[in-house]
Design an enzyme around this catalytic site. Structure first.
Site, PDB file in Angstrom:
ATOM      1  N   ASP A  88     148.125   8.285  74.923  1.00 32.27           N
ATOM      2  CA  ASP A  88     146.775   8.439  75.393  1.00 32.27           C
ATOM      3  C   ASP A  88     145.870   7.582  74.324  1.00 32.27           C
ATOM      4  OD1 ASP A  88     144.526   9.336  76.205  1.00 32.27           O
ATOM      5  OD2 ASP A  88     144.433  11.121  74.880  1.00 32.27           O
ATOM      6  N   ASP A 123     141.072   4.119  78.787  1.00 31.25           N
ATOM      7  CA  ASP A 123     141.835   5.336  78.587  1.00 31.25           C
ATOM      8  C   ASP A 123     143.063   5.718  79.466  1.00 31.25           C
ATOM      9  OD1 ASP A 123     142.537   7.856  77.654  1.00 31.25           O
ATOM     10  OD2 ASP A 123     140.822   9.077  78.799  1.00 31.25           O
TER      11      ASP A 123
END
Length: 513
Positions: A107, A301
């Site tokens: 992440d 992201d």
């Protein structure tokens, strides 16, 4: 007491204002959304298009085989990820002594390394801190709330190694998750999250050194990592063998991309914040002010499933796609993400939809470059129904808190997070291909002379928000003290109160994606 009665309404009003100020919730980006398809809900069975006579339808690249210091071979890390955009991309890691292997979600939109440290019905195993002789609890609690789910636990340190990563073992900060809600979901095969963003996003504060910072400091590898995510066009619910990808730590592996690597500057070192100059549907410019694209922030992201756009941009994109897609009758639920669009088996819809392009400011700030995804990346296969229908979801969604270049876009590109030179690189991914045809495009340079010098200048950053938060709370406290004194002095009574300001009571609620 008459004086107290007159003061009381104002005191209650001020208390309400202060409670509202302090009632925010810290949140970091949307995590992976797992699609659980039930034939009785969320599926639009109405064919969306009838065609007469037809069936239902609708900059210089890094060229290294290893890092200059020779600390790691990039080829050893190729194919070290599993997963897809619907379930997340995860890396096998070995934690503690003796080593316990867990799958950890990759992440780039958060900064904590957090792992399950207690049983949970949706995960098969967890990190048992009691079995690790090297785990050192700090005694400090930590809690993180996401748009989807939250967890809490305790901080500590332990050793970690990566079977398909840089050689050796390092000591890192670990958040041991003991309780969670909506974080671990059915159908995922990971037991923790690897936050790869900057210390500013680490919880409970930036003194908690993130994983990659620790790796660079302890191993000496270059402060660069890169991602290839190979789930493009893969159904998130019907694929038995996860598509996978690669997380290269220390640089970029040239066999994973084609052509030139284009770089865009990192605007702020918290998320990987970039600057979007323009968006096109097909070859038609949306003609919005560039500040619209960077409203609040624009970030890259890997932990967000979709391409998320500020509301005005999203509405303009949907309107442009509807106008150019040749589909006249489309359920609004498809655009909103509440319904799937289904076609007869084998009748893929992609030829009816336009390309989507995002222009990013180039390293030469007077120029831009364009990354383009084909419909195969944003009209995403989800499942088939009874072997007769193929169903798809819209891989773009509206966002109240900024533009997020998530997996929908990233699957088309090899993305380099060059922290050393404060830039993010994009090149065509070698795995973003279907039937021999590329699913993404990249082009440039284009002039940015007609674009504002800084399209991302209007967003408030977290340190400023904390200053504002504490200033407002201090002001409230001072006024409350004065009012309390006015209220209680006639009665010769004294009260005292204290409270702790935590992430859950900060003024950063707008960061929820």
């Amino acid at each position: 007491m008459a004086h107290g009665r007159r003061t009381l309404p104002w005191l209650l009003l001020l208390l309400r204002v202060c409670v509202d100020i302090c009632d925010g919730r810290f949140a970091i980006p949307l995590r992976v959304s797992v699609e659980r398809i039930n034939s009785s809900v969320d599926v639009d069975w109405t064919p969306l298009l009838r065609i007469p006579g037809g069936r239902a339808a609708a900059a210089a690249a890094l060229a290294l085989a290893s890092d200059p210091a020779g600390a790691v071979r990039f080829l050893d890390m190729v194919d070290n990820l599993q997963g897809d955009s619907g379930r997340g991309y995860y890396l096998e890691m070995a934690l503690g002594s003796p080593a316990q292997k867990l799958n950890i979600l990759v992440d780039t939109g958060s900064s904590n390394f957090a792992v399950a440290a207690a049983p949970h019905p949706f995960i098969t195993h967890y990190f048992n801190t009691g079995l690790s002789t090297t785990f050192q609890p700090s005694g400090q609690a930590v809690a993180v709330r996401y748009t989807q789910g939250n967890w809490e636990g305790g901080l500590g340190t332990d050793q970690v190694s990566i079977p398909k990563g840089p050689n050796g073992t390092i000591t890192i900060n670990i958040a041991a998750i003991t309780a969670s809600d909506g974080f671990f979901l059915p159908g995922v095969n990971w037991q923790g999250i690897l936050g790869l963003a900057y210390p500013l996003l680490a919880r409970p504060d930036s003194s908690v050194e993130p994983f990659f910072n620790s790796m660079v400091r302890q191993t000496g590898i270059p402060d660069i990592f890169s991602l290839q995510m190979c789930g493009a066009g893969v159904s998130a619910s019907s694929t038995a063998d996860p598509a996978g990808g690669s997380l290269i730590m220390g640089g970029a592996e040239p066999t994973l991309y084609r052509g030139v690597m284009w770089y865009t500057p990192i605007k702020e070192e918290w998320y990987y914040q970039v600057e979007v100059l323009k968006v096109e549907v097909g070859e038609q410019n949306l003609n919005l002010d560039c500040s619209e694209y960077n409203m609040d922030k624009a970030i890259v992201d890997s932990g967000t499933t979709l391409l998320r756009l500020p509301a005005n941009v999203f509405n303009a994109v949907v309107e442009a796609i509807t106008r150019t897609s040749m589909i006249q009758e489309f359920s609004s639920g498809f655009w909103e993400g509440t319904k799937l669009a289904c076609w007869m088996k084998g009748e893929t819809p992609w030829r009816f939809f336009p390309k989507l392009s995002i222009y990013l400011r180039a390293s030469n700030t007077s120029q831009s470059f364009r990354i383009t995804i084909l419909p195969q990346l944003y009209i995403q296969p989800i499942t088939d129904m009874d072997g007769t229908l193929d169903c798809f979801r819209f891989g773009v969604s509206s966002s109240a808190n900024g533009l997020v270049i998530g997996a929908t876009v990233m699957e088309g590109f090899y993305v380099v997070f060059d922290r050393a030179q404060k830039r993010v690189g994009f090149a065509l991914s070698s795995c973003a291909v279907s039937g021999g045809a590329a699913l993404s495009e990249i082009a440039g340079p284009f002039s940015a002379a007609d674009v504002a010098a800084d399209c991302a200048g209007g967003s408030l950053k977290e340190p400023l928000l904390w200053v504002i938060s504490y200033a407002l709370m201090a002001l409230c406290a001072a006024i409350l003290v004065a009012l309390l004194l006015l209220l209680v002095m006639p009665c010769r009574r004294h009260h005292s109160r204290s409270g702790e300001i935590t992430d859950q009571s900060s003024l950063v609620r707008h960061r929820i994606k």
